[in-house]
Design an enzyme around this catalytic site. Structure first.
Site, PDB file in Angstrom:
ATOM      1  N   SER A  79       0.835  -1.202   0.000  1.00  0.00           N
ATOM      2  CA  SER A  79       0.000   0.000   0.000  1.00  0.00           C
ATOM      3  C   SER A  79       0.878   1.263   0.000  1.00  0.00           C
ATOM      4  O   SER A  79       1.608   1.480  -0.961  1.00  0.00           O
ATOM      5  CB  SER A  79      -0.958  -0.076   1.188  1.00  0.00           C
ATOM      6  OG  SER A  79      -1.917   0.926   1.131  1.00  0.00           O
ATOM      7  N   HIS A 101      -8.211  -4.477  -0.960  1.00  0.00           N
ATOM      8  CA  HIS A 101      -6.910  -3.838  -0.710  1.00  0.00           C
ATOM      9  C   HIS A 101      -6.024  -4.672   0.225  1.00  0.00           C
ATOM     10  O   HIS A 101      -4.799  -4.577   0.160  1.00  0.00           O
ATOM     11  CB  HIS A 101      -7.143  -2.441  -0.120  1.00  0.00           C
ATOM     12  CG  HIS A 101      -5.935  -1.566  -0.191  1.00  0.00           C
ATOM     13  ND1 HIS A 101      -5.350  -1.190  -1.385  1.00  0.00           N
ATOM     14  CD2 HIS A 101      -5.192  -0.997   0.784  1.00  0.00           C
ATOM     15  CE1 HIS A 101      -4.301  -0.414  -1.141  1.00  0.00           C
ATOM     16  NE2 HIS A 101      -4.182  -0.280   0.166  1.00  0.00           N
ATOM     17  N   ASP A 119      -9.950  -3.968  -5.635  1.00  0.00           N
ATOM     18  CA  ASP A 119      -9.331  -2.969  -4.762  1.00  0.00           C
ATOM     19  C   ASP A 119      -9.885  -1.585  -5.116  1.00  0.00           C
ATOM     20  O   ASP A 119      -9.677  -1.101  -6.226  1.00  0.00           O
ATOM     21  CB  ASP A 119      -7.795  -2.999  -4.959  1.00  0.00           C
ATOM     22  CG  ASP A 119      -7.067  -2.178  -3.926  1.00  0.00           C
ATOM     23  OD1 ASP A 119      -7.670  -1.213  -3.405  1.00  0.00           O
ATOM     24  OD2 ASP A 119      -5.902  -2.493  -3.631  1.00  0.00           O
TER      25      ASP A 119
HETATM   26  C1  MLT Z   1      -1.400   5.900  -0.098  1.00  0.00           C
HETATM   27  O1  MLT Z   1      -1.842   6.848   0.520  1.00  0.00           O
HETATM   28  O2  MLT Z   1      -0.208   5.688  -0.273  1.00  0.00           O
HETATM   29  C2  MLT Z   1      -2.424   4.981  -0.658  1.00  0.00           C
HETATM   30  O3  MLT Z   1      -3.651   5.636  -0.740  1.00  0.00           O
HETATM   31  C3  MLT Z   1      -2.596   3.750   0.113  1.00  0.00           C
HETATM   32  C4  MLT Z   1      -2.782   3.987   1.582  1.00  0.00           C
HETATM   33  O4  MLT Z   1      -1.805   4.159   2.264  1.00  0.00           O
HETATM   34  O5  MLT Z   1      -3.912   3.942   2.073  1.00  0.00           O
END
Ligand code: MLT
Length: 205
Positions: A109, A190, A159
């Site tokens: 992520s 996700h 996702d």
């Molecule tokens: C981010 O902010 O890098 C992406 O949206 C994924 C997350 O951290 O939730």
């Protein structure tokens, strides 16, 4: 056992004999994680490999991240750039301090997004990368040279954050830079699944 901070709070786990010859893994956690989060994942993916795991320095409502965002999926691009260079310099310092080979990043992520930023902005830093649920963190002004760099994208069909379209956009950017990209799709959202872990373990070899 970090001897020194090297600019980031971090954990370092040295290689064991059964991990001899494996590249170090640079473990990059998701939003709200820390330097301890992905150590079990690293050990599962590459038993005995050296593990280097920094904590993101940006706090969002108390949750560590690797760069600032303005909203869900809307990134502060100047901060992405500055933080990618800061992290790249940490990797170089850690390689020196712990006598490490060029690492393979494993990011989830937000951690996958900063790993993608490292690939695009500092292509000399990583030997390869496993990106779980990444987005396009930045569009570099000049195309980096990623020939010889292998990248696995662990993507999910359902996702809502790292959408399939975003996955394909990142794949295109990396491939145009010459990277050898594989995308493994799972029927999930996700969150990371056991299938993602099995796919990445197989890919790492
Ligand atoms: C981010 O902010 O890098 C992406 O949206 C994924 C997350 O951290 O939730």
């Amino acid at each position: 056992m970090p001897l020194v901070n090297l600019g980031f709070e971090h954990r370092f786990v040295p290689a064991r004999p059964d991990g001899a010859g494996r590249p170090p893994l640079l473990l990059l956690h998701g939003t709200g994680g820390d330097e301890n989060d992905l150590l079990p994942l690293g050990e599962a993916l590459a038993p005995g490999a050296p593990l280097l795991s920094p904590r993101g320095k940006v706090l969002e409502n108390g949750m560590p991240r690797f760069f600032r965002r303005l909203a869900e999926g809307v990134f502060d691009v100047r901060d992405v750039e500055a933080r990618a260079h800061e992290l790249a310099d940490f990797v170089l310092a850690a390689r020196d301090a712990y006598s490490l080979a060029q690492p393979v990043a494993v990011g989830f992520s937000n951690g996958a997004n900063i790993a993608a930023a490292l690939l695009l902005l500092r292509p000399e830093i990583l030997a390869g990368a496993v990106l779980f649920r990444p987005m396009v963190p930045v569009e570099p002004a000049t195309t980096p040279n990623l020939r010889g760099t292998k990248v696995l994208i662990g993507a999910a069909r359902h996702d809502p954050i790292a959408t399939p379209a975003e996955t394909e956009r990142l794949r295109g950017l990396l491939e145009r830079a010459g990277a050898d990209v594989r995308v493994d799709w799972v029927n999930a959202g996700h969150g990371l699944t056991g299938i993602d872990v099995a796919n990445a373990k197989r890919w790492l070899g």
